[in-house]
Write an enzyme that holds these catalytic residues in place. Structure first.
Site, PDB file in Angstrom:
ATOM      1  N   CYS A  91       0.803  -1.225   0.000  1.00 46.23           N
ATOM      2  CA  CYS A  91       0.000   0.000   0.000  1.00 46.23           C
ATOM      3  C   CYS A  91       0.837   1.276   0.000  1.00 46.23           C
ATOM      4  CB  CYS A  91      -0.932   0.020   1.209  1.00 46.23           C
ATOM      5  SG  CYS A  91      -2.120  -1.320   1.229  1.00 46.23           S
ATOM      6  N   HIS A 359      -9.044   3.490  -2.268  1.00 45.46           N
ATOM      7  CA  HIS A 359      -7.624   3.218  -2.011  1.00 45.46           C
ATOM      8  C   HIS A 359      -7.035   2.428  -3.185  1.00 45.46           C
ATOM      9  CE1 HIS A 359      -3.977   1.880  -0.218  1.00 45.46           C
ATOM     10  NE2 HIS A 359      -4.435   0.949   0.594  1.00 45.46           N
ATOM     11  N   CYS A 389      -0.212   2.475   6.676  1.00 44.63           N
ATOM     12  CA  CYS A 389       0.044   1.110   7.110  1.00 44.63           C
ATOM     13  C   CYS A 389       0.315   0.271   5.862  1.00 44.63           C
ATOM     14  CB  CYS A 389      -1.141   0.551   7.884  1.00 44.63           C
ATOM     15  SG  CYS A 389      -2.690   0.454   6.940  1.00 44.63           S
TER      16      CYS A 389
END
Length: 403
Positions: A91, A359, A389
């Protein structure tokens, strides 16, 4: 060392990551090329004036496989002498691309870079590449692997966050995102996506649900309860790692977790001298970057230790930061960050986040850096921190200062 500056930061609107999403017809390479072309046009990047394109994407298979960064360069109008580097830190891939580019400039390995990322989640599904930590039993058992949704629920259980806490943060994300769009706060950075005929496909984040309220959020089913309690029973794995917990409280739903979307973002990073030669003024200095490994089971607590790490590295404290962008992978991630540092929500994700707008994995890190910079300029703030994160237990962070 040479300072590294941000000269431009742009992104596409985020499309729903489904077959009926507005961006579904666009490949990862073409969407990336559109961002590169926009940066070229906005900043007059003629010739071999950029050292490299560093591009993050997470699911590196099929059309997102190979060296997608180089493919995107060749699909764009950039000079073919500019190479490309594809990277993957899950991510945080887009942020790591920016941080790597900044540190290359600082170290003297080239004066200018384009960094960012892409993810077409509707075309290349998350997890379709396989991952040893999830599919190799010998590694999964040793690391007490559980899916990220279970990890988010472990955070909620460990640190005392309720379903209402999570839903309130999610509702605020939707309200803030709507207010930001209504006030044209993203206008400087949004690059509408067009088809091959030049017709506009998407100019607005389409995942948003501005009508969302506590009542509608409260009606949603806990998304990870069955996989935790029934089959394959990941709660038992988690409780082996954290025996002090009696049970896992499943509070996350589709409404208080990040959305699956398509999107891309790019940042132009260079030295001061390069900008002077090009006749471009820098917008911000990249003051510090950091990354760290964390517990792979609870997995998503990385923003806390990486923020502690970057503060120590830079000689700063959290009180020195005016604004924060903490990726809303799940509500509990942001709740834990605010709890750990006693940061008021009024300073965190003030224009909404991934719960409202989605996202797009490989792009999000670059997106939130651009969003942070835009808001710092709009609200006349000096210093901001962006952090995410990361799957498998990691965290990444970037501190920027306006110039």
């Amino acid at each position: 060392m040479t300072d590294a500056y941000i000269y431009d930061a742009i992104r596409t609107p985020r499309g729903k990551g489904r077959k009926d999403g507005s961006l579904h017809e666009v490949t990862s390479a073409r969407l990336s090329a559109g961002v590169l072309n926009a940066l070229k046009e906005r900043n007059n990047l003629e010739g071999h004036v950029v050292e490299d394109v560093i591009w993050g994407n997470v699911t590196q298979v099929k059309e997102q496989g190979g060296c997608l960064a180089r493919t995107a360069v060749l699909a764009s109008d950039l000079d073919e002498r500019i190479p490309g580097l594809a990277i993957n830190r899950f991510c945080a891939s887009g942020m790591e691309a920016v941080n790597l580019a900044a540190n290359q400039v600082k170290g003297g390995a080239g004066e200018a870079y384009i960094a960012g990322g892409v993810e077409m989640m509707g075309r290349v599904p998350m997890g379709s590449d396989g991952a040893a930590i999830a599919v190799d039993p010998s590694i999964a058992m040793e690391s007490y692997f559980v899916p990220q949704g279970i990890s988010a629920d472990i955070i909620a259980t460990e640190y005392g966050f309720s379903r209402d806490d999570a839903d309130q943060l999610a509702a605020a994300s939707q309200q803030r995102a709507k207010a930001a769009w209504d006030d044209n706060r993203f206008a400087k950075s949004i690059v509408p996506v067009k088809d091959q005929n030049g017709l506009e496909i998407l100019a607005h984040d389409e995942y948003m649900r501005p009508e969302t309220d506590m009542q509608s959020l409260g009606s949603l089913k806990a998304a990870f309860k069955d996989m935790g309690e029934v089959m394959p029973g990941f709660d038992k794995v988690a409780l082996m790692k954290y025996p002090h917990l009696e049970r896992i409280n499943h509070i996350h739903t589709a409404g208080n977790s990040s959305g699956i979307v398509d999107g891309a973002a790019g940042v132009l990073i260079a030295s001061k001298e390069w900008g002077e030669r090009m006749g471009i003024k820098p917008r911000a200095r990249i003051k510090a970057t950091a990354k760290i490994g964390t517990d792979p089971t609870i997995m998503l607590t990385g923003p806390v230790p990486v923020t502690e790490h970057i503060m120590k590295q830079s000689g700063m404290s959290v009180s020195d930061i005016d604004l924060f962008e903490v990726n809303e992978a799940f509500s509990s991630v942001v709740l834990r960050f605010m709890q750990a540092f006693d940061v008021d929500h009024s300073k965190v994700n003030v224009n909404g986040g991934s719960i409202a707008m989605g996202h797009p994995l490989g792009a999000t890190g670059a997106i939130i850096i651009g969003t942070l910079l835009d808001e710092m300029e709009r609200s006349d703030k000096e210093t901001g921190l962006a952090t995410l994160c990361i799957a498998s237990g990691m965290g990444a962070a970037t501190i920027i200062e306006r110039v």
